[in-house]
Motif scaffolding. Sequence first.
Motif, PDB file in Angstrom:
ATOM      1  N   ALA A 255       0.837  -1.315  -0.147  1.00 44.02           N
ATOM      2  CA  ALA A 255      -0.146   0.041  -0.147  1.00 44.02           C
ATOM      3  C   ALA A 255       0.836   1.158   0.222  1.00 44.02           C
ATOM      4  O   ALA A 255       1.643   1.219   0.648  1.00 44.02           O
ATOM      5  CB  ALA A 255      -0.929   0.087   1.287  1.00 44.02           C
ATOM      6  N   THR A 256       0.656   2.375  -0.895  1.00 45.69           N
ATOM      7  CA  THR A 256       1.373   3.310  -0.824  1.00 45.69           C
ATOM      8  C   THR A 256       0.490   4.601  -0.800  1.00 45.69           C
ATOM      9  O   THR A 256      -0.579   4.773  -0.809  1.00 45.69           O
ATOM     10  CB  THR A 256       2.041   3.320  -2.164  1.00 45.69           C
ATOM     11  N   TYR A 257       1.315   5.700  -0.570  1.00 50.06           N
ATOM     12  CA  TYR A 257       0.620   7.156  -0.147  1.00 50.06           C
ATOM     13  C   TYR A 257       0.816   7.602  -1.665  1.00 50.06           C
ATOM     14  O   TYR A 257       1.962   8.311  -1.985  1.00 50.06           O
ATOM     15  CB  TYR A 257       1.411   7.883   0.906  1.00 50.06           C
ATOM     16  N   GLY A 258      -0.279   7.508  -2.343  1.00 43.33           N
ATOM     17  CA  GLY A 258      -0.089   8.555  -3.754  1.00 43.33           C
ATOM     18  C   GLY A 258      -0.020   7.583  -4.951  1.00 43.33           C
ATOM     19  O   GLY A 258      -0.191   8.046  -6.086  1.00 43.33           O
ATOM     20  N   ASP A 259       0.282   6.129  -4.749  1.00 46.07           N
ATOM     21  CA  ASP A 259       0.471   5.470  -6.033  1.00 46.07           C
ATOM     22  C   ASP A 259      -0.366   4.128  -5.912  1.00 46.07           C
ATOM     23  O   ASP A 259       0.244   3.344  -6.584  1.00 46.07           O
ATOM     24  CB  ASP A 259       2.236   5.001  -5.911  1.00 46.07           C
ATOM     25  N   GLY A 260      -1.263   4.282  -5.284  1.00 43.46           N
ATOM     26  CA  GLY A 260      -2.317   3.191  -5.083  1.00 43.46           C
ATOM     27  C   GLY A 260      -1.647   1.842  -4.326  1.00 43.46           C
ATOM     28  O   GLY A 260      -0.807   2.085  -3.536  1.00 43.46           O
ATOM     29  N   VAL A 261      -1.808   0.750  -4.795  1.00 39.97           N
ATOM     30  CA  VAL A 261      -1.328  -0.457  -4.226  1.00 39.97           C
ATOM     31  C   VAL A 261      -0.428  -1.353  -5.490  1.00 39.97           C
ATOM     32  O   VAL A 261      -0.879  -1.202  -6.732  1.00 39.97           O
ATOM     33  CB  VAL A 261      -2.461  -1.606  -4.156  1.00 39.97           C
ATOM     34  N   VAL A 262       0.514  -1.883  -4.894  1.00 40.73           N
ATOM     35  CA  VAL A 262       1.508  -2.573  -5.761  1.00 40.73           C
ATOM     36  C   VAL A 262       1.619  -3.986  -5.326  1.00 40.73           C
ATOM     37  O   VAL A 262       1.807  -4.411  -4.429  1.00 40.73           O
ATOM     38  CB  VAL A 262       2.782  -1.741  -5.889  1.00 40.73           C
ATOM     39  N   ARG A 263       1.537  -4.964  -6.600  1.00 42.61           N
ATOM     40  CA  ARG A 263       1.856  -6.311  -6.372  1.00 42.61           C
ATOM     41  C   ARG A 263       3.239  -6.529  -6.855  1.00 42.61           C
ATOM     42  O   ARG A 263       3.452  -6.244  -7.933  1.00 42.61           O
ATOM     43  CB  ARG A 263       0.826  -7.114  -7.085  1.00 42.61           C
TER      44      ARG A 263
END
Length: 204
Positions: A104-112
């Motif tokens: 989970a990121t602040y400003g870049d959505g979610v990354v798998r």
Amino acid sequence: LLVTRAGDLIVGTLGHGLAERCADCTGFSRHRRGSAVGSLPDDRITALAESANGRLWIGTRGSGLVLREAGASSFVRVSLALDDAADLSISDLVEDPAGQLWIATYGDGVVRVEPRADTVSAWPAQRFDSRRGLSADHASALTLGADGSLWIATARGIDRLSRDDFSLRSFGLRAGALASGYFLGAMATLPDGRIVAGGMEGLS
């Protein structure tokens, strides 16, 4: 905070690096940002998680993902196959049963992320943001549901991401989401399968 499977306590701080106390120790060892190879690359630690094979995942504010291998004392900044991945501000980390890491990121959505043994090459990664249907690009917390789906607390509500087809469903104010958003890492799956998330206004 993270208690490892071995019983070690690891504390991430926002500006003073990592503090670590082994299960049989009385004092803490500290890890700070430094210029030497293998040093912690950032003192602003915002998320911690342990993989099934003992790897330590470290999320930072602005320096992306950091890894410490099981049994190692050095740290490696992980390169991801994404634009601007090195500058990610990470809010939370969770590893799924298949060994994939969700960020989970602040400003870049979610990354798998698909972790690899090789830490020199960029690891395969996929971004899920508002352009893909996420309710907001500011994601603060993650948890895995009993059915394997990924639950995401964002600045605009709570989302459910299916790990089968990557479809997203959003739950907003009318569904009971908090208007003021959620605290970093403040999300969990209860033993009965219910999902809870905490913020300024209480729990959802």
